[in-house]
Design a protein around this motif. Structure first.
Motif, PDB file in Angstrom:
ATOM      1  N   LYS A 201       0.808  -1.233   0.000  1.00  0.00           N
ATOM      2  CA  LYS A 201       0.000   0.000   0.000  1.00  0.00           C
ATOM      3  C   LYS A 201       0.840   1.282   0.000  1.00  0.00           C
ATOM      4  CE  LYS A 201      -3.472  -2.597   2.537  1.00  0.00           C
ATOM      5  NZ  LYS A 201      -4.166  -2.756   3.811  1.00  0.00           N
ATOM      6  N   MET A 202       1.961   1.236  -0.690  1.00  0.00           N
ATOM      7  CA  MET A 202       2.866   2.394  -0.706  1.00  0.00           C
ATOM      8  C   MET A 202       2.280   3.574  -1.501  1.00  0.00           C
ATOM      9  SD  MET A 202       6.394   2.212  -2.756  1.00  0.00           S
ATOM     10  CE  MET A 202       6.639   3.538  -3.879  1.00  0.00           C
ATOM     11  N   LEU A 203       1.486   3.243  -2.524  1.00  0.00           N
ATOM     12  CA  LEU A 203       0.862   4.287  -3.333  1.00  0.00           C
ATOM     13  C   LEU A 203      -0.638   4.318  -3.023  1.00  0.00           C
ATOM     14  CD1 LEU A 203       2.487   3.391  -6.786  1.00  0.00           C
ATOM     15  CD2 LEU A 203       3.428   4.867  -5.027  1.00  0.00           C
ATOM     16  N   ASP A 204      -1.270   5.457  -3.308  1.00  0.00           N
ATOM     17  CA  ASP A 204      -2.729   5.525  -3.184  1.00  0.00           C
ATOM     18  C   ASP A 204      -3.277   6.366  -4.341  1.00  0.00           C
ATOM     19  OD1 ASP A 204      -2.406   8.213  -2.560  1.00  0.00           O
ATOM     20  OD2 ASP A 204      -2.436   7.856  -0.407  1.00  0.00           O
TER      21      ASP A 204
ATOM     22  N   GLU B  23      -6.332  11.630 -13.055  1.00  0.00           N
ATOM     23  CA  GLU B  23      -7.745  11.314 -13.306  1.00  0.00           C
ATOM     24  C   GLU B  23      -7.872  10.411 -14.544  1.00  0.00           C
ATOM     25  OE1 GLU B  23      -9.812  13.378 -11.182  1.00  0.00           O
ATOM     26  OE2 GLU B  23     -11.317  11.842 -11.650  1.00  0.00           O
ATOM     27  N   GLY B  24      -8.526   9.267 -14.381  1.00  0.00           N
ATOM     28  CA  GLY B  24      -8.781   8.398 -15.532  1.00  0.00           C
ATOM     29  C   GLY B  24      -7.628   7.473 -15.912  1.00  0.00           C
ATOM     30  N   ALA B  25      -6.568   7.474 -15.111  1.00  0.00           N
ATOM     31  CA  ALA B  25      -5.411   6.616 -15.437  1.00  0.00           C
ATOM     32  C   ALA B  25      -5.760   5.138 -15.233  1.00  0.00           C
ATOM     33  CB  ALA B  25      -4.229   6.994 -14.547  1.00  0.00           C
ATOM     34  N   VAL B  26      -4.962   4.276 -15.904  1.00  0.00           N
ATOM     35  CA  VAL B  26      -5.092   2.826 -15.718  1.00  0.00           C
ATOM     36  C   VAL B  26      -4.014   2.402 -14.728  1.00  0.00           C
ATOM     37  CG1 VAL B  26      -4.849   0.590 -16.871  1.00  0.00           C
ATOM     38  CG2 VAL B  26      -5.993   2.487 -18.050  1.00  0.00           C
ATOM     39  N   LEU B  27      -4.418   1.633 -13.733  1.00  0.00           N
ATOM     40  CA  LEU B  27      -3.455   1.195 -12.722  1.00  0.00           C
ATOM     41  C   LEU B  27      -3.209  -0.307 -12.832  1.00  0.00           C
ATOM     42  CD1 LEU B  27      -1.828   1.527 -10.043  1.00  0.00           C
ATOM     43  CD2 LEU B  27      -3.943   0.868  -8.892  1.00  0.00           C
ATOM     44  N   ILE B  28      -1.945  -0.671 -12.949  1.00  0.00           N
ATOM     45  CA  ILE B  28      -1.571  -2.085 -12.943  1.00  0.00           C
ATOM     46  C   ILE B  28      -0.719  -2.303 -11.693  1.00  0.00           C
ATOM     47  CG2 ILE B  28      -0.388  -3.947 -14.177  1.00  0.00           C
ATOM     48  CD1 ILE B  28      -2.675  -2.864 -15.864  1.00  0.00           C
ATOM     49  N   ASP B  29      -1.251  -3.092 -10.777  1.00  0.00           N
ATOM     50  CA  ASP B  29      -0.558  -3.321  -9.504  1.00  0.00           C
ATOM     51  C   ASP B  29       0.091  -4.712  -9.519  1.00  0.00           C
ATOM     52  OD1 ASP B  29       0.325  -3.397  -6.916  1.00  0.00           O
ATOM     53  OD2 ASP B  29      -1.582  -2.799  -6.016  1.00  0.00           O
ATOM     54  N   VAL B  30       1.404  -4.723  -9.634  1.00  0.00           N
ATOM     55  CA  VAL B  30       2.136  -5.998  -9.723  1.00  0.00           C
ATOM     56  C   VAL B  30       2.498  -6.514  -8.325  1.00  0.00           C
ATOM     57  CG1 VAL B  30       4.203  -7.117 -10.680  1.00  0.00           C
ATOM     58  CG2 VAL B  30       3.068  -5.326 -11.976  1.00  0.00           C
ATOM     59  N   GLY B  31       2.513  -5.623  -7.363  1.00  0.00           N
ATOM     60  CA  GLY B  31       2.967  -5.985  -6.008  1.00  0.00           C
ATOM     61  C   GLY B  31       2.169  -7.114  -5.385  1.00  0.00           C
ATOM     62  N   ILE B  32       2.876  -8.016  -4.746  1.00  0.00           N
ATOM     63  CA  ILE B  32       2.208  -9.047  -3.930  1.00  0.00           C
ATOM     64  C   ILE B  32       2.844  -8.962  -2.554  1.00  0.00           C
ATOM     65  CG2 ILE B  32       1.711 -11.499  -3.621  1.00  0.00           C
ATOM     66  CD1 ILE B  32       1.949 -11.893  -6.598  1.00  0.00           C
TER      67      ILE B  32
ATOM     68  N   GLY C  27      -2.037  -9.622   7.858  1.00  0.00           N
ATOM     69  CA  GLY C  27      -1.639 -10.910   7.289  1.00  0.00           C
ATOM     70  C   GLY C  27      -2.357 -11.231   5.991  1.00  0.00           C
ATOM     71  N   LYS C  28      -3.017 -10.216   5.397  1.00  0.00           N
ATOM     72  CA  LYS C  28      -3.749 -10.463   4.136  1.00  0.00           C
ATOM     73  C   LYS C  28      -2.905 -10.043   2.938  1.00  0.00           C
ATOM     74  CE  LYS C  28      -8.621 -10.099   4.334  1.00  0.00           C
ATOM     75  NZ  LYS C  28      -9.743  -9.195   4.131  1.00  0.00           N
ATOM     76  N   LEU C  29      -3.118 -10.727   1.795  1.00  0.00           N
ATOM     77  CA  LEU C  29      -2.405 -10.344   0.572  1.00  0.00           C
ATOM     78  C   LEU C  29      -2.863  -8.970   0.108  1.00  0.00           C
ATOM     79  CD1 LEU C  29      -2.217 -13.358  -1.915  1.00  0.00           C
ATOM     80  CD2 LEU C  29      -0.421 -12.369  -0.504  1.00  0.00           C
TER      81      LEU C  29
ATOM     82  N   PRO D 284      -5.334  -9.959  -4.436  1.00  0.00           N
ATOM     83  CA  PRO D 284      -4.971 -10.936  -5.463  1.00  0.00           C
ATOM     84  C   PRO D 284      -5.985 -10.932  -6.618  1.00  0.00           C
ATOM     85  CG  PRO D 284      -6.001 -12.036  -3.591  1.00  0.00           C
ATOM     86  CD  PRO D 284      -5.911 -10.579  -3.231  1.00  0.00           C
ATOM     87  N   GLY D 285      -5.672 -11.729  -7.643  1.00  0.00           N
ATOM     88  CA  GLY D 285      -6.624 -11.900  -8.749  1.00  0.00           C
ATOM     89  C   GLY D 285      -6.350 -11.022  -9.953  1.00  0.00           C
ATOM     90  N   GLY D 286      -5.207 -10.333  -9.959  1.00  0.00           N
ATOM     91  CA  GLY D 286      -4.867  -9.475 -11.093  1.00  0.00           C
ATOM     92  C   GLY D 286      -3.703 -10.049 -11.875  1.00  0.00           C
ATOM     93  N   VAL D 287      -2.596  -9.300 -11.890  1.00  0.00           N
ATOM     94  CA  VAL D 287      -1.410  -9.704 -12.664  1.00  0.00           C
ATOM     95  C   VAL D 287      -0.876 -11.074 -12.221  1.00  0.00           C
ATOM     96  CG1 VAL D 287       0.971  -9.088 -13.258  1.00  0.00           C
ATOM     97  CG2 VAL D 287      -0.764  -7.303 -13.070  1.00  0.00           C
ATOM     98  N   GLY D 288      -0.887 -11.298 -10.905  1.00  0.00           N
ATOM     99  CA  GLY D 288      -0.356 -12.563 -10.367  1.00  0.00           C
ATOM    100  C   GLY D 288      -1.038 -13.763 -11.009  1.00  0.00           C
ATOM    101  N   ALA D 289      -2.345 -13.621 -11.253  1.00  0.00           N
ATOM    102  CA  ALA D 289      -3.108 -14.734 -11.827  1.00  0.00           C
ATOM    103  C   ALA D 289      -2.763 -14.966 -13.296  1.00  0.00           C
ATOM    104  CB  ALA D 289      -4.601 -14.447 -11.682  1.00  0.00           C
ATOM    105  N   VAL D 290      -2.106 -13.984 -13.918  1.00  0.00           N
ATOM    106  CA  VAL D 290      -1.777 -14.111 -15.348  1.00  0.00           C
ATOM    107  C   VAL D 290      -0.358 -14.661 -15.543  1.00  0.00           C
ATOM    108  CG1 VAL D 290      -1.637 -12.830 -17.544  1.00  0.00           C
ATOM    109  CG2 VAL D 290      -3.317 -12.159 -15.829  1.00  0.00           C
TER     110      VAL D 290
END
Ligand code: NDP
Length: 281
Positions: free
Chosen positions: A210-213, A219-228, A234-236, A256-262
């Motif tokens: 959660k380093m970024l917020d 405004e309107g940007a696409v966010l790709i969060d690779v961090g796990i 204790g939650k991902l 979870p459920g984003g980039v990690g799953a790909v």
């Protein structure tokens, strides 16, 4: 805000893999999974990889060595796997124990079997934007997500937070190939927030919970969060705080459920590609 679900991307990759494998005349691609020791993270990733490869109709063979294997013993074993005609691709779990020369392993792996793009030949091909190299799977997974959801890349401005050899650096090259204008940030970047706010596509790959917020987003940007990461409960969680994104981002990958799953889907695709090239050679 659209939630960019990894499962939807993996489903598309699965179709491609099944189509590729359908042209192999019954040949079943096989990946070698090479692991030293029993690190819990490795075991869980290995299970995911095995499940994914099986679900895509291919096979895995695990090569597991005790944490006290000598360097020479390991390299002798690794060479055998590397030379084995029945093995189409190799996934080597890293980091290796400190007493084993990881660079040597990276340079030894045959480029055509190097599923996670760790050897110098594949790095150079990714750098040069050549088609037939293997990029690190997570970096390529980011491109797969953007393509699967038809997010335009050409001419867009991307900011990647993180410059590792597994994510940030190769991703910057893959994005360049898609005609994106790329900025790569790191711990010495000045005024990170201002740089991030210039991005049409912001990729967070710093490995800091959660380093970024939302305030780092235009405004309107696409966010790709690779961090796990694991949060205080204790939650991902990703590198970006999800709360507040709805109002700011046009689309975002969950964790979870984003980039990690790909990532494992890309690995399976690389295996199918390696087998296809072997069969056609
Ligand atoms: P590394 O630790 O190797 O690299 C992190 C990068 O982020 C470094 O370049 C570092 O900068 C930069 N960084 C760290 N903190 C800051 C900060 N405060 N400000 C700016 N930049 C910062 O991590 P990885 O690349 O291996 O992994 C990144 C994240 O991606 C992790 O959470 C990891 O778990 C996840 N990951 C997910 C995968 C998947 O989806 N399957 C696979 C691989 C990784 P500097 O170079 O200056 O130190």
């Amino acid at each position: 805000m659209i939630t960019l679900k990894g499962a939807e991307v993996s489903a598309k990759i699965k179709e491609q893999v099944l189509a590729m494998n359908g042209k192999l005349g019954g040949y079943v691609p096989t990946a070698a999974i090479v692991r030293i020791g029993e690190r819990p993270d490795d075991l869980s990733y290995e299970r995911n990889v095995m499940k994914r490869i099986a679900a895509y109709g291919m096979e895995t063979k695990s090569y597991v060595y005790p944490a006290d294997i000598t360097e020479e013993e390991f390299f002798a074993e690794f060479q055998k796997i590397n030379d084995d005609e029945a093995i189409d691709g190799i996934l080597l779990f890293r980091p290796l124990p400190k007493y084993i020369n990881e660079k040597r392993a990276e340079q030894m792996i045959r480029p055509e079997k190097d599923l996670d793009g760790i050897c110098a030949v594949n790095t150079a091909k990714v750098f040069a934007g050549e088609k037939d190299g293997f990029a690190p799977c997570t970096a390529e997974a980011v491109i797969e997500v953007l393509k699967a959801f038809d997010i335009p890349m050409e001419g867009k401005r991307a900011v990647i937070v993180g410059r590792s050899m597994v994510v940030g650096r190769p991703l910057s090259m893959l994005m360049l190939k898609e005609n994106v204008t790329v900025t790569v940030c790191h711990t010495k970047t000045k005024d990170l927030k201002a740089v991030c706010r210039e991005a049409d596509i912001l990729v967070a790959a710093a490995g800091k919970a959660k380093m970024l917020d939302a305030s780092f987003l235009k405004e309107g940007a696409v966010l790709i969060d690779v961090g796990i990461n694991v949060d205080e409960n204790g939650k991902l969680c990703g590198d970006v705080l999800w709360e507040g994104l709805e109002e700011k981002a046009s689309a975002a990958t969950p964790v979870p459920g984003g980039v990690g799953a790909v990532t494992t889907a890309v690995l399976a695709k690389h295996l199918a590609m390696a087998a296809e090239r072997k069969v056609n050679r």
